[in-house]
Design an enzyme around this catalytic site. Structure first.
Site, mmCIF file in Angstrom:
data_model
loop_
_atom_site.group_PDB
_atom_site.id
_atom_site.type_symbol
_atom_site.label_atom_id
_atom_site.label_comp_id
_atom_site.label_asym_id
_atom_site.label_seq_id
_atom_site.Cartn_x
_atom_site.Cartn_y
_atom_site.Cartn_z
ATOM 1 N N HIS A 169 0.636 -1.047 -0.002
ATOM 2 C CA HIS A 169 -0.561 0.022 0.452
ATOM 3 C C HIS A 169 0.963 1.516 0.195
ATOM 4 C CE1 HIS A 169 -3.460 2.867 -0.108
ATOM 5 N NE2 HIS A 169 -4.439 2.276 1.019
ATOM 6 N N TYR B 290 -0.926 7.401 3.318
ATOM 7 C CA TYR B 290 0.295 6.100 4.225
ATOM 8 C C TYR B 290 1.103 6.318 4.347
ATOM 9 C CZ TYR B 290 -4.732 4.567 4.899
ATOM 10 O OH TYR B 290 -6.046 5.375 5.756
ATOM 11 N N ARG C 278 0.475 -0.254 -4.920
ATOM 12 C CA ARG C 278 -0.879 0.432 -4.931
ATOM 13 C C ARG C 278 -0.584 1.822 -4.544
ATOM 14 N NH1 ARG C 278 -6.928 1.049 -2.824
ATOM 15 N NH2 ARG C 278 -8.270 0.978 -5.100
HETATM 16 C C1 LIG Z 1 -15.421 0.939 2.758
HETATM 17 C C2 LIG Z 1 -13.880 1.612 2.446
HETATM 18 C C3 LIG Z 1 -13.011 0.701 2.902
HETATM 19 C C4 LIG Z 1 -11.602 0.523 1.993
HETATM 20 N N1 LIG Z 1 -9.902 0.564 2.683
HETATM 21 C C5 LIG Z 1 -9.219 0.224 2.053
HETATM 22 C C6 LIG Z 1 -8.397 -0.003 2.103
HETATM 23 O O1 LIG Z 1 -8.258 -1.200 2.908
HETATM 24 N N2 LIG Z 1 -6.882 0.103 1.227
HETATM 25 C C7 LIG Z 1 -7.263 0.696 0.527
HETATM 26 O O2 LIG Z 1 -5.904 0.909 -0.728
HETATM 27 N N3 LIG Z 1 -7.858 1.284 -0.270
HETATM 28 C C8 LIG Z 1 -9.235 1.586 0.408
HETATM 29 N N4 LIG Z 1 -10.558 1.882 0.170
HETATM 30 C C9 LIG Z 1 -10.564 2.403 -1.233
HETATM 31 C C10 LIG Z 1 -10.831 1.155 -2.685
HETATM 32 O O3 LIG Z 1 -10.049 0.146 -2.795
HETATM 33 C C11 LIG Z 1 -11.590 1.948 -3.436
HETATM 34 O O4 LIG Z 1 -10.182 2.307 -3.958
HETATM 35 C C12 LIG Z 1 -12.578 2.774 -3.489
HETATM 36 O O5 LIG Z 1 -13.533 2.693 -3.303
HETATM 37 C C13 LIG Z 1 -13.254 3.249 -4.787
HETATM 38 O O6 LIG Z 1 -14.006 2.542 -5.532
HETATM 39 P P1 LIG Z 1 -15.627 2.147 -5.746
HETATM 40 O O7 LIG Z 1 -15.331 3.626 -6.587
HETATM 41 O O8 LIG Z 1 -15.598 1.416 -6.755
HETATM 42 O O9 LIG Z 1 -15.262 2.373 -4.101
HETATM 43 C C14 LIG Z 1 -11.457 1.894 0.863
HETATM 44 C C15 LIG Z 1 -12.869 2.111 0.282
HETATM 45 C C16 LIG Z 1 -14.050 1.661 1.397
HETATM 46 C C17 LIG Z 1 -15.471 2.618 1.143
#
Ligand SMILES: Cc1cc2nc3c(=O)[nH]c(=O)nc-3n(C[C@H](O)[C@H](O)[C@H](O)COP(=O)(O)O)c2cc1C
Length: 369
Positions: free
Chosen positions: A169, A174, A221
């Site tokens: 990550h 972060y 990422r």
């Molecule tokens: C509830 C939630 C938790 C997430 N946790 C992480 C995470 O642990 N690591 C990360 O890189 N991105 C995290 N994200 C970002 C998602 O991986 C993703 O890139 C983001 O939601 C956009 O995609 P989407 O529009 O399809 O939801 C999180 C997003 C949401 C909504």
């Protein structure tokens, strides 16, 4: 009818995937608050529900060490209980023919043990509540090397737990992002100043992890356009991440994949479902063009925009997050053009099975003659 690109096979690491819909990493707070082990029955069922034959899942961000500063209720990969619990998860996914990478995480100044590139606190309020962020301690060079080794040990533990690889990550403000970005990295040593210096820690982590578990099991990422956690304040974005992508393409061309977040995503708000926002001014294209391996893009993709992206970019996979939470059978729904269930934001981070294991599978509405 010819197969749409989204459902054509693609090589990722040593595996041939059968489709290009990836489950994005999603923090869900379903780990044991004492041990940091994922609650094995619940978490394995959740990932199993979303696994598909030849499909890739990326886990929620997972702490590399107790010092990574992860919130209580999120999982880790640094003790025996955690490794054992994750084994149950990887077994469940593999039984369905799926692949699963673990996202490995150090929060730096965004965590409970705030360390960073420099001693600058995040000024905006915490996105998860919990008040203001503390001022971090700037890491010494020894501290940087120690954390690099923690990434290595976490990656080895992930392989021991049965993961097919790890995703480092390096986004969302972060620790590794805090080194990359000049807005918070004010160091004057070999880890600060020039682009090369600011990218040094992340490149070292990639090299060390890849050496330990193999390039083809290592991925990373980035979120170049995100302002989450006070990032992206006047960065020369294209230059910085182009440098990183070029370096990775030169020195690690066989990484499993590079994963980039689109600019259009705002994590804390609900985007309109059908929107494919105009991202022409902050596109991922410059980075996509510099990488010859598999490229994952994420951020507000919906079925049509996922189909479009795969048609447009031959090496592209599409990670979907929020709609994967509310649609365990998302891949079938996209394949068959079935409607999607809406997600409930209130249960994203709530402990327990509600909003976690109980989202429905698609059932067709009965046709009346
Ligand atoms: C509830 C939630 C938790 C997430 N946790 C992480 C995470 O642990 N690591 C990360 O890189 N991105 C995290 N994200 C970002 C998602 O991986 C993703 O890139 C983001 O939601 C956009 O995609 P989407 O529009 O399809 O939801 C999180 C997003 C949401 C909504």
């Amino acid at each position: 009818m010819s197969t749409p690109a989204l459902f054509k096979p693609i090589q990722v690491g040593q595996h041939t995937l059968k489709h290009r819909i990836v489950m994005a990493p999603l923090t869900r707070f379903r780990a044991d608050p004492t041990t940091g082990a994922p609650l094995p029955d619940m978490v394995s069922q959740y990932y199993e529900q979303r696994a598909t034959a030849g499909g890739l899942i990326i886990t929620e961000a997972t702490a590399i060490s107790p010092g990574a500063g992860a919130p209580i209720g999120t999982p880790g990969i640094y003790n025996a209980e955690q490794i054992k619990a994750w084994q149950q998860v990887t077994t469940a996914v593999h039984k369905k023919g799926g692949l699963i990478f673990m996202q490995v995480w150090h929060l730096g100044r965004a965590g409970s043990n705030p360390v960073s590139s420099s001693d600058i606190a995040i000024a905006s309020p915490s996105p998860l509540g919990g008040g203001a962020f503390d001022r971090p301690q700037a890491l010494s060079v020894d501290g940087i090397l120690a954390i690099t080794q923690e990434f290595v040990q976490a990656a080895k533990n992930a392989i021991e737990a049965g993961f097919d690889g790890v995703e480092i990550h390096a986004g969302n403000g972060y620790l590794l992002d805090q080194f990359i970005q000049a807005s918070c990295n004010k160091r004057t040593d070999e880890y600060g100043g020039s682009t090369e210096n600011r990218c040094r820690m992340v490149m070292q982590v990639v090299a060390a992890v890849a050496q330990a578990i193999g390039d083809n099991k290592t991925a990373i990422r980035f979120s170049p356009w995100s302002d989450f956690h006070d990032m992206h304040q006047g960065e020369p974005t294209v230059d910085t991440w182009s440098y990183l992508t070029r370096q990775l393409n030169t020195h690690h061309p066989h990484l499993a994949y590079l994963h980039f977040m689109e600019a259009r995503i705002n994590l804390m708000e609900d985007d309109r479902l059908d929107e494919e926002a105009d991202d022409s001014t902050c596109s991922l294209d410059p980075f996509r063009a510099l990488w010859s391996g598999p490229f994952i893009s994420a951020g507000n993709y919906r079925p049509q925009s996922a189909y479009n992206r795969a048609e447009k970019s031959p090496n592209n996979l599409v990670a979907m997050g929020r709609v994967f939470i509310s649609n365990p059978d998302l891949v079938d729904r996209v394949r068959n053009h079935w409607t999607l269930s809406p997600y409930c934001r209130a249960t994203f981070y709530s402990p327990g099975p509600d909003g976690y294991l109980d989202y429905p599978y698609y059932t067709p509405t009965p046709q009346l003659d």
